[in-house]
Design a protein around this motif. Sequence first.
Motif, PDB file in Angstrom:
ATOM      1  N   SER A   1      76.011  56.483  23.420  1.00 41.11           N
ATOM      2  CA  SER A   1      75.918  56.924  21.866  1.00 41.11           C
ATOM      3  C   SER A   1      74.494  57.240  21.734  1.00 41.11           C
ATOM      4  O   SER A   1      73.622  56.473  21.525  1.00 41.11           O
ATOM      5  CB  SER A   1      76.569  55.934  21.140  1.00 41.11           C
ATOM      6  OG  SER A   1      76.298  56.161  19.794  1.00 41.11           O
ATOM      7  N   GLY A   2      74.224  58.512  21.699  1.00 37.44           N
ATOM      8  CA  GLY A   2      72.875  59.024  21.395  1.00 37.44           C
ATOM      9  C   GLY A   2      72.301  58.819  22.904  1.00 37.44           C
ATOM     10  O   GLY A   2      72.502  59.106  23.952  1.00 37.44           O
ATOM     11  N   GLU A   3      71.254  57.882  22.726  1.00 40.79           N
ATOM     12  CA  GLU A   3      70.431  57.542  24.013  1.00 40.79           C
ATOM     13  C   GLU A   3      70.918  56.122  24.441  1.00 40.79           C
ATOM     14  O   GLU A   3      70.209  55.610  25.537  1.00 40.79           O
ATOM     15  CB  GLU A   3      68.991  57.374  23.557  1.00 40.79           C
ATOM     16  CG  GLU A   3      68.166  58.637  23.037  1.00 40.79           C
ATOM     17  CD  GLU A   3      68.066  59.784  23.927  1.00 40.79           C
ATOM     18  OE1 GLU A   3      67.898  59.201  25.099  1.00 40.79           O
ATOM     19  OE2 GLU A   3      68.273  60.905  23.973  1.00 40.79           O
ATOM     20  N   GLU A   4      71.724  55.499  23.639  1.00 44.47           N
ATOM     21  CA  GLU A   4      71.988  54.136  24.195  1.00 44.47           C
ATOM     22  C   GLU A   4      73.482  53.904  24.547  1.00 44.47           C
ATOM     23  O   GLU A   4      74.358  54.665  24.195  1.00 44.47           O
ATOM     24  CB  GLU A   4      71.662  53.203  23.039  1.00 44.47           C
ATOM     25  CG  GLU A   4      70.283  53.535  22.425  1.00 44.47           C
ATOM     26  CD  GLU A   4      69.757  52.289  21.787  1.00 44.47           C
ATOM     27  OE1 GLU A   4      70.492  51.575  20.616  1.00 44.47           O
ATOM     28  OE2 GLU A   4      68.879  51.760  22.035  1.00 44.47           O
TER      29      GLU A   4
ATOM     30  N   ARG B   1      69.628  51.151  26.760  1.00 45.37           N
ATOM     31  CA  ARG B   1      69.058  52.158  26.857  1.00 45.37           C
ATOM     32  C   ARG B   1      68.467  52.592  28.262  1.00 45.37           C
ATOM     33  O   ARG B   1      67.457  51.998  28.593  1.00 45.37           O
ATOM     34  CB  ARG B   1      68.138  52.402  25.702  1.00 45.37           C
ATOM     35  CG  ARG B   1      67.477  53.755  25.649  1.00 45.37           C
ATOM     36  CD  ARG B   1      66.697  53.781  24.476  1.00 45.37           C
ATOM     37  NE  ARG B   1      65.761  55.087  24.204  1.00 45.37           N
ATOM     38  CZ  ARG B   1      65.151  55.624  23.212  1.00 45.37           C
ATOM     39  NH1 ARG B   1      65.044  54.435  22.220  1.00 45.37           N
ATOM     40  NH2 ARG B   1      64.536  56.530  23.213  1.00 45.37           N
TER      41      ARG B   1
ATOM     42  N   SER C   1      73.114  46.762  22.972  1.00 43.09           N
ATOM     43  CA  SER C   1      73.089  48.087  23.345  1.00 43.09           C
ATOM     44  C   SER C   1      72.102  48.204  24.776  1.00 43.09           C
ATOM     45  O   SER C   1      71.282  47.188  24.749  1.00 43.09           O
ATOM     46  CB  SER C   1      72.608  49.144  22.408  1.00 43.09           C
ATOM     47  OG  SER C   1      71.066  48.792  22.179  1.00 43.09           O
TER      48      SER C   1
ATOM     49  N   LYS D   1      74.458  64.185  29.902  1.00 39.86           N
ATOM     50  CA  LYS D   1      74.549  64.418  28.702  1.00 39.86           C
ATOM     51  C   LYS D   1      75.054  65.484  28.014  1.00 39.86           C
ATOM     52  O   LYS D   1      75.467  65.543  26.849  1.00 39.86           O
ATOM     53  CB  LYS D   1      72.808  64.268  28.321  1.00 39.86           C
ATOM     54  CG  LYS D   1      72.527  62.767  28.410  1.00 39.86           C
ATOM     55  CD  LYS D   1      71.051  62.555  27.765  1.00 39.86           C
ATOM     56  CE  LYS D   1      70.771  60.933  28.037  1.00 39.86           C
ATOM     57  NZ  LYS D   1      69.319  60.616  27.425  1.00 39.86           N
TER      58      LYS D   1
END
Lengths: 237, 237
Positions: free
Chosen positions: B227-230, B47, B45, B111
């Motif tokens: 995906s979310g923050e990553e 971030r 991942s 986002k």
Amino acid sequence: MNQIDVCLSPELIHLYDITGKIVVAVDILRASSCMTAGISNGVGSIRPFADLEACKAMKTQGYVIAGERNGQKVAGFDLGNSPYDYLQEHLNGKKIAVTTTNGTLAIEKSKNAKMVVIGSFLNKSTLANFLQKKGEDVLIFCAGWKGKFNLEDTLFAGAMVEALKGHFLPSCDAPLAAQALYKDAKKDLRAYLQNSSHVQRLQKLGIDRDIAYCLTEDQLNVIPALSGEEIIALDES
Amino acid sequence: MNQIDVCLSPELIHLYDITGKIVVAVDILRASSCMTAGISNGVGSIRPFADLEACKAMKTQGYVIAGERNGQKVAGFDLGNSPYDYLQEHLNGKKIAVTTTNGTLAIEKSKNAKMVVIGSFLNKSTLANFLQKKGEDVLIFCAGWKGKFNLEDTLFAGAMVEALKGHFLPSCDAPLAAQALYKDAKKDLRAYLQNSSHVQRLQKLGIDRDIAYCLTEDQLNVIPALSGEEIIALDES
């Protein structure tokens, strides 16, 4: 060598340092073309207003009032946003107060510049010669469409970069892109703009004649310039 | 028919409604190219962080930290902003925390979208096929350079418009202009970008090899997605 830069939208102007530069305010369809036509036609001065009611109120002070919203003349106004409106003989010597969607905003946001002049395809070469003679850094400021990039203003910016090549150095990527687009489009600007969003909007309003006029290069040889709150003919004598 | 639009700078993104759209975040030189390279290389991942110190602090949580400011690797960081950094074998399965000048900001501002994917020339056709299959409206979001328009991101946006023509309708003038520029440039992207401001900056840093890699189309077939923050590899099975 002096630099030439292009700001593609009023939403980006805060990223540019315009103090010390000549700003060329551009709203090809149709505010800056109207202003060029009007000044060439002997209109005494043109005062832009962001606010419609403030513009309307100038009627009582002897101004001819011109107003456009979303491409159409506002009810109760003397003139719309057709360059042909500005070419009427009776406007000679008159003062016009004008409010338009995008062009006025660009002029408002140019006020810290060393000088603000009005650019259009109509006075392209006259303007290019003037800028070359002045020898100051130049920013072509595209009014765009509701804050977004538009093609016709960018093509004019590219036409200026192309006309001034060898004399001015492009400051960043925007002038390079505008120049490339203009070189691609210049054989037939009208055909090139056929798919552009604004041209399609205007065609729905049935003003093909305006579009054709605004895209014809080098018909007029004036330099409209901002003096205080008003646009007047620049006296180069 | 679904629409494809192009936002030329993070400073313009507030003018676009991105809810319900797939946003393709683009920072060709070099953040989105690095992310594509890393995810293709098996990085677990990635971030993104706007803030350098916040990114640096992730080191204590087992992240490999990557940092770039003004085109150069930040002292004390494990990786810079070269795609070759992200292609190192030992990164397989690792988590990377990254902070870059422009790319991170574009991802931050994406986002609210239905989905955020990472675009680069490296995964161009894989991404075009994916977008066609998804059948949602698409916004190509160019990271630009310190808020301003840049040529390499716009050329990639144009490459996507061109790859998706017949399947997606351009929403306004920006996709049309980007497409015209790409068609003009595609024979030799590197030569075309020779005069661009960012390429010249990078060349001064001696990273021609990075530039050549980032401009080579269709080397990798991953879809990095937020995906979310990553950012992770999108599982399309």
